[in-house]
Design a protein around this motif. Structure first.
Motif, mmCIF file in Angstrom:
data_model
loop_
_atom_site.group_PDB
_atom_site.id
_atom_site.type_symbol
_atom_site.label_atom_id
_atom_site.label_comp_id
_atom_site.label_asym_id
_atom_site.label_seq_id
_atom_site.Cartn_x
_atom_site.Cartn_y
_atom_site.Cartn_z
ATOM 1 N N TYR A 48 -12.698 -13.028 27.673
ATOM 2 C CA TYR A 48 -13.799 -12.792 26.740
ATOM 3 C C TYR A 48 -14.280 -11.343 26.831
ATOM 4 O O TYR A 48 -14.512 -10.687 25.805
ATOM 5 C CB TYR A 48 -14.946 -13.751 27.029
ATOM 6 C CG TYR A 48 -16.133 -13.546 26.128
ATOM 7 C CD1 TYR A 48 -16.171 -14.099 24.859
ATOM 8 C CD2 TYR A 48 -17.230 -12.780 26.552
ATOM 9 C CE1 TYR A 48 -17.262 -13.906 24.017
ATOM 10 C CE2 TYR A 48 -18.322 -12.574 25.719
ATOM 11 C CZ TYR A 48 -18.330 -13.138 24.456
ATOM 12 O OH TYR A 48 -19.410 -12.935 23.626
ATOM 13 N N ALA A 49 -14.454 -10.852 28.046
ATOM 14 C CA ALA A 49 -14.920 -9.475 28.234
ATOM 15 C C ALA A 49 -13.948 -8.484 27.602
ATOM 16 O O ALA A 49 -14.361 -7.501 26.971
ATOM 17 C CB ALA A 49 -15.085 -9.184 29.718
ATOM 18 N N TRP A 50 -12.660 -8.750 27.765
ATOM 19 C CA TRP A 50 -11.639 -7.867 27.184
ATOM 20 C C TRP A 50 -11.641 -7.960 25.660
ATOM 21 O O TRP A 50 -11.603 -6.939 24.962
ATOM 22 C CB TRP A 50 -10.267 -8.256 27.742
ATOM 23 C CG TRP A 50 -9.139 -7.503 27.100
ATOM 24 C CD1 TRP A 50 -8.740 -6.221 27.347
ATOM 25 C CD2 TRP A 50 -8.263 -8.011 26.071
ATOM 26 N NE1 TRP A 50 -7.677 -5.887 26.551
ATOM 27 C CE2 TRP A 50 -7.366 -6.958 25.758
ATOM 28 C CE3 TRP A 50 -8.160 -9.220 25.403
ATOM 29 C CZ2 TRP A 50 -6.367 -7.110 24.795
ATOM 30 C CZ3 TRP A 50 -7.170 -9.373 24.445
ATOM 31 C CH2 TRP A 50 -6.283 -8.334 24.150
ATOM 32 N N SER A 51 -11.731 -9.190 25.124
ATOM 33 C CA SER A 51 -11.664 -9.371 23.678
ATOM 34 C C SER A 51 -12.887 -8.790 22.974
ATOM 35 O O SER A 51 -12.794 -8.333 21.830
ATOM 36 C CB SER A 51 -11.517 -10.861 23.333
ATOM 37 O OG SER A 51 -12.705 -11.573 23.663
ATOM 38 N N GLN A 52 -14.033 -8.820 23.650
ATOM 39 C CA GLN A 52 -15.264 -8.294 23.059
ATOM 40 C C GLN A 52 -15.492 -6.820 23.365
ATOM 41 O O GLN A 52 -16.525 -6.266 22.984
ATOM 42 C CB GLN A 52 -16.461 -9.108 23.550
ATOM 43 C CG GLN A 52 -16.416 -10.572 23.151
ATOM 44 C CD GLN A 52 -16.385 -10.756 21.650
ATOM 45 O OE1 GLN A 52 -17.242 -10.238 20.931
ATOM 46 N NE2 GLN A 52 -15.396 -11.503 21.163
ATOM 47 N N LYS A 53 -14.529 -6.228 24.083
ATOM 48 C CA LYS A 53 -14.611 -4.801 24.424
ATOM 49 C C LYS A 53 -15.952 -4.453 25.086
ATOM 50 O O LYS A 53 -16.664 -3.537 24.685
ATOM 51 C CB LYS A 53 -14.394 -3.938 23.176
ATOM 52 C CG LYS A 53 -13.011 -4.109 22.554
ATOM 53 C CD LYS A 53 -12.848 -3.240 21.325
ATOM 54 C CE LYS A 53 -11.414 -3.269 20.811
ATOM 55 N NZ LYS A 53 -10.925 -4.613 20.477
ATOM 56 N N LEU A 54 -16.277 -5.216 26.136
ATOM 57 C CA LEU A 54 -17.539 -5.000 26.843
ATOM 58 C C LEU A 54 -17.522 -3.759 27.724
ATOM 59 O O LEU A 54 -18.569 -3.327 28.197
ATOM 60 C CB LEU A 54 -17.865 -6.235 27.688
ATOM 61 C CG LEU A 54 -18.120 -7.530 26.915
ATOM 62 C CD1 LEU A 54 -18.429 -8.680 27.874
ATOM 63 C CD2 LEU A 54 -19.246 -7.362 25.910
ATOM 64 N N TRP A 56 -16.240 -3.376 30.736
ATOM 65 C CA TRP A 56 -16.401 -3.605 32.167
ATOM 66 C C TRP A 56 -15.329 -2.856 32.947
ATOM 67 O O TRP A 56 -14.155 -2.811 32.552
ATOM 68 C CB TRP A 56 -16.286 -5.099 32.485
ATOM 69 C CG TRP A 56 -17.465 -5.902 32.036
ATOM 70 C CD1 TRP A 56 -18.622 -5.449 31.469
ATOM 71 C CD2 TRP A 56 -17.584 -7.333 32.108
ATOM 72 N NE1 TRP A 56 -19.467 -6.498 31.196
ATOM 73 C CE2 TRP A 56 -18.868 -7.665 31.574
ATOM 74 C CE3 TRP A 56 -16.758 -8.345 32.575
ATOM 75 C CZ2 TRP A 56 -19.320 -8.971 31.492
ATOM 76 C CZ3 TRP A 56 -17.207 -9.655 32.502
ATOM 77 C CH2 TRP A 56 -18.479 -9.966 31.968
ATOM 78 N N PRO A 168 -24.833 -8.789 28.095
ATOM 79 C CA PRO A 168 -23.675 -9.180 27.298
ATOM 80 C C PRO A 168 -22.504 -9.614 28.186
ATOM 81 O O PRO A 168 -22.129 -8.918 29.127
ATOM 82 C CB PRO A 168 -23.339 -7.908 26.513
ATOM 83 C CG PRO A 168 -24.648 -7.182 26.411
ATOM 84 C CD PRO A 168 -25.331 -7.452 27.711
ATOM 85 N N GLY A 169 -21.955 -10.763 27.898
ATOM 86 C CA GLY A 169 -20.841 -11.298 28.655
ATOM 87 C C GLY A 169 -21.245 -12.156 29.832
ATOM 88 O O GLY A 169 -20.415 -12.882 30.383
ATOM 89 N N GLU A 171 -24.277 -14.089 29.669
ATOM 90 C CA GLU A 171 -25.352 -14.959 29.210
ATOM 91 C C GLU A 171 -25.319 -16.313 29.924
ATOM 92 O O GLU A 171 -26.341 -16.984 30.046
ATOM 93 C CB GLU A 171 -25.255 -15.161 27.700
ATOM 94 C CG GLU A 171 -25.421 -13.882 26.880
ATOM 95 C CD GLU A 171 -24.118 -13.127 26.668
ATOM 96 O OE1 GLU A 171 -24.121 -12.165 25.887
ATOM 97 O OE2 GLU A 171 -23.093 -13.511 27.296
#
Length: 206
Positions: A48-54, A56, A168-169, A171
């Motif tokens: 999820y973190a990778w797909s949402q370009k967070l 991290w 973000p990420g 929650e």
């Protein structure tokens, strides 16, 4: 349906440490409920973190993944019969239950440091609420412990979504954190045994 408050003796050696961690005598079904969701969560969070370009970094990705593994697995682990009769066995009282809860200070501390920009109020409020709620849950009469704990869990959700800053990420972090410790771990519930025990860990070591 049988109830047993006496846990089997942990096995010797390294596997015995695993028994002491999840509770000796866990059935195959309990093990599946512990391991499969935690592995799924540990896979989903970094994806999820990778797909949402967070954005991290490596440390953030590693910590978030470990927390997902620990917390999701912890919710199911602490709710099993194996864990209930182990962590609430004779000799395990308020001190031990609060001690287990207290050592989880590292979770909100790392979140405050790595993900909230060093917002130490995040740590103080989230951890302070955890320990206050845990103390109160263990002080109320047993017959109202479950509804009281659920009420305090709702308070933790209000704190998460309306007081503390959103991360973000992450929650999911505090709701699952509070669920593991305030609900799954602290509440004293009857350890029901399966009608036919499929456990591979049921024999006591003499």
């Amino acid at each position: 349906m049988k109830i047993s408050w006496t846990p089997p003796t942990p096995r010797p050696g390294l596997i015995g440490e695993w028994d002491k961690f999840i509770g000796p005598g866990a059935t195959r079904t309990e093990l599946a409920l512990i391991l499969l969701p935690s592995l799924l969560a540990a896979t989903a969070v970094p994806l999820y973190a990778w797909s949402q370009k967070l954005g991290w970094n490596g440390w953030q990705m590693a910590v978030a993944t470990l927390f997902a593994l620990d917390l999701v697995g912890g919710v199911t682990t602490n709710a099993t019969t194996a864990a209930k009769r182990w962590y609430h066995r004779e000799g395990q009282g308020t001190k031990e239950l609060l001690g287990f809860t207290a050592v989880h200070f590292l979770h909100p501390l790392l979140v405050a440091w790595l993900f909230a920009g060093g917002n130490w109020w995040y740590f103080v409020l989230s951890y302070g609420y955890l320990m206050l709620a845990a103390f109160l849950i263990l002080r109320v009469p047993l017959y109202v412990q479950r509804p009281f704990a659920l009420l305090l869990y709702l308070g933790g959700l209000i704190l998460t979504f309306y007081v503390l800053p959103a991360i973000p990420g992450l929650e999911w972090f505090l709701p699952i954190f509070y669920m593991k410790l305030l609900i799954s771990h602290l509440i004293l519930e009857a350890p029901f045994l399966p009608e036919s025990n499929p456990s591979i860990f049921t024999k006591e070591i003499t």
